[in-house]
Design a protein around this motif. Structure first.
Motif, short mmCIF file in Angstrom:
data_model
loop_
_atom_site.label_atom_id
_atom_site.label_comp_id
_atom_site.label_asym_id
_atom_site.label_seq_id
_atom_site.Cartn_x
_atom_site.Cartn_y
_atom_site.Cartn_z
N SER A 103 8.06 -24.02 -18.60
CA SER A 103 6.69 -24.42 -19.23
C SER A 103 6.14 -25.31 -18.21
O SER A 103 6.60 -25.95 -17.51
CB SER A 103 6.76 -25.19 -20.70
OG SER A 103 7.30 -26.26 -20.16
N GLY A 104 4.72 -25.55 -18.37
CA GLY A 104 4.05 -26.94 -17.74
C GLY A 104 3.86 -26.24 -16.38
O GLY A 104 3.91 -27.47 -15.32
N ALA A 105 3.82 -25.22 -15.78
CA ALA A 105 3.74 -24.84 -14.43
C ALA A 105 2.12 -24.81 -14.18
O ALA A 105 1.49 -23.78 -14.18
CB ALA A 105 4.08 -23.48 -14.12
N ASP A 106 1.31 -25.92 -14.24
CA ASP A 106 0.05 -25.93 -14.13
C ASP A 106 -0.53 -25.57 -12.77
O ASP A 106 -1.28 -24.62 -12.69
CB ASP A 106 -0.64 -27.38 -14.53
CG ASP A 106 0.47 -28.38 -14.13
OD1 ASP A 106 0.97 -28.18 -12.95
OD2 ASP A 106 0.79 -29.47 -15.01
N SER A 107 -0.43 -26.42 -11.74
CA SER A 107 -0.92 -26.09 -10.57
C SER A 107 -0.08 -25.87 -9.43
O SER A 107 -0.48 -25.87 -8.10
CB SER A 107 -1.91 -27.11 -10.26
OG SER A 107 -1.02 -28.23 -9.87
N ARG A 108 1.06 -25.76 -9.64
CA ARG A 108 2.19 -25.43 -8.58
C ARG A 108 2.05 -23.75 -8.56
O ARG A 108 2.16 -23.13 -9.45
CB ARG A 108 3.58 -25.79 -9.08
CG ARG A 108 3.87 -27.21 -8.74
CD ARG A 108 3.53 -27.82 -7.32
NE ARG A 108 4.43 -27.04 -6.77
CZ ARG A 108 4.28 -26.91 -4.91
NH1 ARG A 108 3.25 -27.56 -4.47
NH2 ARG A 108 5.19 -26.43 -4.50
N PRO A 109 2.40 -23.34 -7.29
CA PRO A 109 2.49 -21.92 -7.08
C PRO A 109 4.07 -21.56 -7.80
O PRO A 109 4.77 -22.37 -7.68
CB PRO A 109 2.50 -21.54 -5.70
CG PRO A 109 2.47 -22.95 -5.07
CD PRO A 109 2.03 -24.11 -6.02
N GLN A 110 3.77 -20.17 -8.06
CA GLN A 110 5.28 -19.69 -8.73
C GLN A 110 6.46 -19.71 -7.85
O GLN A 110 7.54 -19.65 -7.99
CB GLN A 110 4.88 -18.47 -9.18
CG GLN A 110 3.89 -18.23 -10.31
CD GLN A 110 3.34 -17.03 -10.51
OE1 GLN A 110 3.97 -16.14 -9.79
NE2 GLN A 110 2.54 -16.84 -11.51
N THR A 111 6.19 -20.09 -6.47
CA THR A 111 7.26 -19.85 -5.43
C THR A 111 8.52 -20.66 -5.87
O THR A 111 9.50 -20.41 -5.60
CB THR A 111 6.48 -20.50 -4.19
OG1 THR A 111 5.25 -20.16 -4.16
CG2 THR A 111 7.31 -19.70 -2.98
N ASP A 112 8.25 -21.94 -6.19
CA ASP A 112 9.07 -22.89 -6.54
C ASP A 112 10.08 -22.06 -7.55
O ASP A 112 11.55 -22.35 -7.06
CB ASP A 112 8.59 -24.20 -7.44
CG ASP A 112 7.94 -24.95 -6.34
OD1 ASP A 112 7.58 -24.62 -5.22
OD2 ASP A 112 7.56 -26.07 -6.86
N THR A 113 9.72 -21.74 -8.52
CA THR A 113 10.53 -21.23 -9.58
C THR A 113 11.33 -19.88 -8.82
O THR A 113 12.89 -19.64 -9.16
CB THR A 113 10.06 -20.78 -10.78
OG1 THR A 113 9.23 -21.72 -11.11
CG2 THR A 113 11.19 -20.57 -11.83
N PHE A 114 10.66 -19.02 -8.17
CA PHE A 114 11.25 -17.94 -7.75
C PHE A 114 12.58 -18.42 -6.74
O PHE A 114 13.66 -17.84 -6.61
CB PHE A 114 10.21 -17.17 -7.08
CG PHE A 114 9.49 -16.04 -8.14
CD1 PHE A 114 10.02 -15.61 -8.95
CD2 PHE A 114 8.33 -16.42 -8.20
CE1 PHE A 114 9.45 -14.63 -9.89
CE2 PHE A 114 7.49 -15.48 -9.04
CZ PHE A 114 8.04 -14.87 -10.07
#
Lengths: 492, 822
Positions: free
Chosen positions: A81-92
């Motif tokens: 949750s709360g992935a506001d303005s970060r690109p999704q790259t981090d999680t992947f």
């Protein structure tokens, strides 16, 4: 902020779950939700029904990420949750990192479901260490720290060996008996965050693996029967497995064979090379590590001729042969190489052009067709796309695919180098000239890299005498070159 | 007699059971699978016994079972019902068991706060363990419990642990603060702020990494806290944990925008005249008019950009992404190109087999390439679609290609696109390729006619899904049909000669003529005339379109008639077009499809009641052109927020790349805002080791060079020490019994060790740092002592006060800075 992690097999049945709080949903609940909101997330690559998704919002401020590990054939899901303005790259990237961490921790090439089930406690602890307050736990993601906290279960033989060795040493150097242990622990400081202090190995070893994956696309020119490269990339990966005592510095010298590596990505431990990445200097992390990833751009390299093949295998084909012009012939040329005994798992996927109805023909049939109902028309078109029939085949076997006009030429698991396999085939009941649309090639070989890159030498520098224990033995146990194909395609 | 035999038998029986158990456990040493089978067969009653056992081995087995039930999602055992049994094992000697209990608590503490609180005392005890790893996990476990009554305890613990000699513990403090902040929010802000400031001024990159993550998550608006650390952070950028680097870069980008002056771009080509024109870095990327230019940066900005350069070799794609964004936000295209980050982006996207990562990177490339195509021109071929590419990735690649087209590469690209269009099975890909091909066509008239011809011929020969065909028609419309009337005429021939074409194809072509009427009216009536005789043989869609075409033509004809200035009213019955329309309308009235009948009636009523204006509005409305055109043509109006969503970009990525505004009114101050603040150096790394050659890695080296100039600060802080020693942060606290008893031995062990350290150390500073460096147990005890007997343990106290002094000084600095800037 991460809420929960799940590992499933490729059919999406749960293998492992790690929930970060009492409110995190169980996988069964999540699965039901995903099915309702975005079934695309669950579909697999090879199914054509709808394109697979890798990320979706299942509720307001609640997202699911998916990473499919090709090596392990496992799916990693993460609820965040709360992935506001970060690109999704981090999680992947983090999911990928978890996958790698598990592989490195267990020191395996492939993680099976059984392995995970048998080690629930360890894997849970690894997750516990890697994630703190719903974020990647900065600083404890290094595999050495994980291994320090959760020691790897060593098998019996290792234990016996170690004990024997300790005894042996105690006998040989009686002065440093039991008391010697204390100063060792005192100086157990880490020199670098990725390497634990006071490492001791009975036999110091270091291995290097270089793996290259070839992605090339060729275009055939029928005029002169030659092929020309459309685009080409070689992805290389240098892995180092080190079991060295103390804190040695390793210098690695590579022969780039005239290739240029632009901006390769390196492990944290690698000292910035001066000028070229051919000579690297690093304190290796203990165990397995991915030292260097490089990409060789064959399009920009003036040394690579666009017509010369990459790798040992080259393929040429001719179509429209025979009396009815419905035959085709595929020639494979496996060049000789002293360092490569054989090619592994060679496979050629042959795809014929779906017959495009010629305009004039259609005009002829126009009148007839007008009366015919659509059912009959369909039947006819199915008949026309016949099976591929093999007329002559020197190696391996040929498999027709369920799709008409496609087939795979499968070789034995090992094909000797220097051979020239030929396949001649035709299409059954074809009234029209046969054209090959594309040929996909896949193989692997050991012993030589398509780029020609090689390891020149390795120097290990250490203040503690590494040779003390194994005089006469070599530290460097050799390098392994592996070449694989990613996308190798010849189009016409 | 019988009784005794029975007893013996039962004893044997139990012996057998014991042996079997032992055997099972023994085999567990050898094989994992057999252990798992053994573990799976533990019954709920047994599990309770195991957890309450005195045998550590059995406790471990029990805990492992609990963990595997949690991990596998089994429902046979209700793990929650073992709460008390599990939690009491927190005092176990085995670190692994303790961690497992912590994992259990993380998940279930909230469910039963009262029982969970029982474990708190034991966890608190381990907070003063000798092993930093243990302290770390205790802190983590304590802060993981989301029980409101516990928060003051956690806060107190954090205040104590923030000066822990071990970097990993201090790092853990940062994360605990994050947890506390998330639970309590604004209520704890005042307490957390000073703590975070302490952590931010730490010398250890690991601590800074954690602190930065927390700063980013909790206080992203407090960029002014970075003043004193800016230069040091730039220096240690590479040593930070890769997972903190991206947060650091993001924060520093915002910082630069906020506190650094906008760079000036100087025209280098005009220097011959002696007059150099200079502008400030424009708000939009690539808006610099000069062909050659130099950039004048604030030295701190240069420092930051330089610190990013080594990150080009990072393995973490997010770092590459953040660094690219930094250059995009803060530098000119030329600097960006020179930094080689475009290449790193391409390389990472080519290398990664993680589709999520790949698509994010490609989206970034798409955004950047639409602003300045020259960044990625050399890598054009890397965006050719590979057979193994995911549809989404392939589409993104094609969209990027459409940005990169120029005269030199158009031939190759067109060949590729044609291949994709004719071979791909996926409609989405084909449509994107068709749109890209349309962009190729816009390059020049020659390519335009080439592309159009190809489309038309391809349209004839293959069966196409509806969506694809729509895109074809759109594309042809886009490609300015006026210039290619010949080709269009061919289309009409197609319509005439090939009756077999699919209904939707024919309908599409007819619709196309309706649109062409706006530019080349002359040819259209004839097309309509030829269509009318076969009206009833056409499919429903085509019939619909023929009707529409007739209505459109009539509307155009009426408008033309009016423009010619004729005073007479338009005669519907006598004009040719009017009659054509009437024929079509008549045919439509008997149509089987009610939609067509309705439409015919609608149009007829418009014309018959002479509401020509409405007809014009209805039928000649300009159509929005396909995405390909409006977005990618360079003439598109330079709005900052392009509608990326229609291109299929993720919202958060868009937000991430949104250009931050420069702060225009930065107060001029004489003071150096970014004068490095004093570092809290717990330097434990000052040690000669085999790898001194690793200058980049040698943490202490980096610190020295930065802080060397600031050591004069030390004496002042010392003066404060004297006065402040008694004042803050010393709350009276009850000691637990263990602490009380453990005091005495720890001090005794303390003393002899310190002597050795002092001898070996050379300077005063060294002494302090190394006294904290000595055996952690002693030092830590020293901290604990403070509450009861503050003057007993000199070393510990001294250092503690030192830090408080440093704190004060820091705050003072901070105040100065803010007052001067405000």
């Amino acid at each position: 902020m991460f809420i929960a992690f799940y590992i499933t097999d490729s059919k999406n049945s749960l293998v492992f779950q790690y929930l970060l709080g009492s409110n995190s949903p169980l996988f069964s609940h999540l699965l039901a939700r995903i099915r309702a909101v975005c079934p695309g997330l669950l579909s697999k690559d090879d199914e054509n029904d709808n394109t697979p998704l890798f990320h979706c919002c299942i509720a307001k401020d609640l997202e699911v990420y998916k990473y499919h590990s090709q090596v392990n054939n496992l799916n990693y899901y993460c609820l965040a949750s709360g992935a506001d303005s970060r690109p999704q790259t981090d999680t992947f990237t983090f999911l990928q990192l978890l996958d790698q961490t598990l592989l490195e921790y267990f020191d395996k090439d492939k993680l099976t479901v059984t392995k995970i089930v048998n080690n629930y406690d360890r894997i849970t602890m690894i997750f516990y260490m890697s994630i703190d307050s719903g974020e990647p736990c900065v600083g404890s993601l290094n595999s050495n720290r994980i291994r320090r906290v959760i020691p790897v279960k060593s098998d019996l033989s290792k234990m016996i060996n170690n004990t024997a060795h300790t005894l042996q040493r105690a006998v040989r150097q009686p002065r440093q008996g039991i008391l010697a242990a204390t100063p060792e622990i005192l100086e157990s400081e880490e020199v670098v965050p990725w390497r634990s202090g006071h490492l001791k190995y009975t036999s110091d070893e270091i291995y290097v693996d270089i793996i290259e994956t070839v992605h090339v696309i060729y275009q055939t020119h029928h005029r002169n029967n030659s092929v020309q490269m459309v685009s080409g990339t070689i992805n290389g990966q240098v892995n180092v497995k080190s079991y060295l005592s103390g804190n040695p510095t390793v210098e690695m010298d590579m022969d780039l064979a005239g290739n240029e590596m632009y901006a390769p990505s390196m492990h944290q431990c690698v000292e910035m090379p001066q000028g070229s990445p051919s000579s690297l200097c690093f304190i290796p992390p203990d165990g397995n590590c991915n030292l260097l990833n490089y990409t060789i751009d064959l399009d920009m390299n003036p040394k690579v001729k666009v017509t010369s093949p990459v790798g040992l295998v080259s393929v040429i084909y001719k179509d429209g042969l025979g009396l009815n012009r419905d035959e085709f012939e595929v020639h494979v040329n496996i060049s000789n190489s002293p360092s490569v005994p054989h090619i592994q798992d060679l496979k050629l996927q042959i795809e014929l052009q779906p017959r495009i109805q010629e305009l004039e023909e259609q005009e002829e049939e126009a009148q007839r067709d007008a009366e015919m109902d659509t059912e009959a028309k369909k039947e006819r078109s199915q008949l026309e796309d016949g099976k591929i029939k093999v007329l002559r085949n020197t190696h391996g076997r040929f498999d027709n695919s369920v799709h008409p006009g496609r087939g795979t030429w499968i070789f034995d698991s090992e094909t000797p180098v220097g051979s020239l396999p030929v396949l001649r085939g035709c299409v059954e009941d074809s009234k029209h000239p046969v054209r090959i649309q594309r040929v996909g090639v896949s193989y692997a070989n050991e012993g030589m890299l398509p780029s020609g890159i090689g390891l020149r030498r390795i120097n290990v520098r250490s203040t503690t005498n590494l040779r003390e224990n194994n005089r006469g033995k070599r530290l460097f146990k050799g390098v392994k070159y592996v070449c694989r194909t990613g996308d190798y395609e010849i189009r016409s | 007699m019988v009784d005794s035999i029975y007893r013996i038998a039962s004893a044997l029986e139990s012996a057998k059971v014991i042996t079997m158990d032992a055997a099972a456990i023994a085999t567990s040493k050898l094989g994992e699978t057999s252990y798992t089978t053994y573990s799976k067969n533990i019954t709920p009653e047994q599990l309770s016994n195991l957890l309450n056992s005195r045998n550590p081995r059995e406790i471990k087995d029990g805990m492992k079972r609990i963990i595997s039930v949690m991990a596998s999602g089994e429902t046979t055992i209700d793990v929650e019902s073992y709460f008390a049994d599990v939690v009491k094992n927190i005092i176990s000697d085995d670190a692994k068991v303790r961690i497992m209990v912590c994992i259990y608590l993380l998940r279930y503490a909230e469910r039963d706060p009262n029982l969970a609180l029982l474990s708190v005392n034991s966890i608190q005890k381990t907070l003063s363990d000798v092993d930093p790893e243990t302290r770390c996990f205790s802190l983590k476990a304590l802060s993981d419990m989301k029980i409101p009554s516990l928060f003051p305890v956690v806060l107190y613990t954090l205040k104590k642990a923030v000066t822990d000699p071990s970097a990993s513990v201090r790092g853990e403090v940062a994360f605990s603060m994050l947890k506390l902040y998330r639970e309590e929010g604004e209520e704890v802000v005042e307490e957390l702020e000073p703590l975070l400031k302490v952590l931010l001024s730490d010398a250890d990159p690991l601590v800074v990494s954690s602190a930065i993550v927390v700063l980013k998550k909790c206080f992203p608006q407090h960029l002014d806290w970075l003043h004193g650390h800016f230069r040091y952070y730039c220096e240690i950028m590479r040593e930070l944990d890769p997972w903190a680097q991206n947060s650091m870069i993001d924060l520093l980008v915002s910082y630069c925008k906020q506190f650094l002056p906008r760079p000036t771009v100087v025209d280098a080509s005009a220097s011959a005249d002696g007059v150099q024109s200079a502008i400030l870095l424009p708000d939009r990327f690539n808006e610099i008019q000069f062909p050659v230019y130099d950039v004048v940066n604030h030295p701190d900005l240069t420092l930051f950009l330089q610190s990013l350069e080594p990150l080009i070799h990072s393995m973490n794609p997010s770092v590459i992404l953040s660094s690219s964004n930094a250059f995009y936000q803060l530098a000119t295209p030329m600097q960006f190109k020179k930094s080689e980050f475009p290449q790193a982006l391409v390389r990472t996207s080519v290398f990664s087999n993680n589709i999520g990562v790949k698509s994010s990177l490609l989206q970034t490339i798409l955004i950047l390439s639409s602003l300045d195509s020259s960044l990625f021109l050399p890598y054009t071929k890397k965006f050719f679609v590979l057979p193994s590419d995911d549809t989404r990735v392939a589409c993104l690649k094609l969209k990027i290609l459409s940005n990169l087209i120029n005269e030199f590469n158009v031939r190759v690209i067109v060949d590729q696109l044609k291949y994709y269009i004719s071979t791909s099975q996926c409609p989405e890909l084909v449509i994107t390729a068709a749109n890209t091909l349309a962009v190729c066509g816009q390059l020049s008239v020659r390519w335009e006619s080439h592309v159009m011809k190809w489309f038309i011929s391809h349209m004839e020969t293959s069966k196409l899904p509806n969506a694809v065909l729509d895109s074809y028609v759109n594309v042809i419309r886009l490609l300015n049909p006026k210039r290619h009337l010949k080709t269009i005429m061919k289309l009409s021939e197609v319509l005439e000669s090939r009756k077999l074409l699919a209904d939707n194809v024919r309908a599409g072509i007819v619709w196309l003529f309706g649109e062409i009427a706006a530019v080349a009216y002359k040819i259209c009536p004839d097309v309509l005339r030829k269509l009318i005789p076969h009206f009833s043989f056409e499919g429903p869609e085509t019939r619909n379109q023929i009707l529409l075409l007739a209505a459109k033509l009539l509307s155009y004809d009426i408008d033309n008639f009016r423009e010619s200035g004729d005073v007479n009213e338009y005669d519907l019955d006598n004009s040719r077009i009017g009659q054509l329309y009437k024929a079509v309308a008549y045919l439509s009235e008997f149509d089987g499809d009610y939609d067509i009948r309705d439409r015919a009636r609608c149009y007829s009523s418009l014309f018959l009641t002479r509401k020509f204006e409405i007809a014009t509005l209805l039928l000649q409305a300009p159509k929005p052109s396909p995405v390909a055109a409006s977005l990618w043509s360079p003439s598109s109006n330079g709005e900052q927020d392009l509608d990326w969503e229609s291109v299929g970009l993720d919202k958060n990525l868009q937000e991430f790349h949104r250009m931050l505004p420069w702060n225009e009114n930065i107060p001029e101050t004489d003071d150096d805002l970014r004068k490095p603040a004093a570092l809290k150096d717990y330097s434990r790394y000052k040690k000669s080791f085999s790898s001194d050659s690793f200058a980049g890695k040698n943490v202490s080296g980096g610190i020295n060079s930065v802080s060397s100039g600031d050591w004069p600060l030390q004496p002042t802080s010392r003066q404060i020490t004297a006065t402040a020693a008694a004042a803050p942060a010393k709350k009276y606290r009850l000691q637990s019994l263990e602490e009380f008893f453990s005091d005495i031995p720890s001090k005794q062990t303390n003393k002899p060790k310190r002597k050795i350290v002092i001898e070996s150390s050379s300077g005063e500073d060294d002494e302090e740092s190394s006294s904290s460096d000595e055996s952690e147990s002693g030092d830590y005890r020293g901290d604990e002592d403070e509450s009861s007997s503050s003057d007993e343990s000199e070393g510990g106290d001294d250092r503690g006060d030192e830090d408080k002094g440093g704190d004060k000084n820091d705050d003072g600095d901070e105040d100065n800075a803010s007052s001067s800037s405000g």
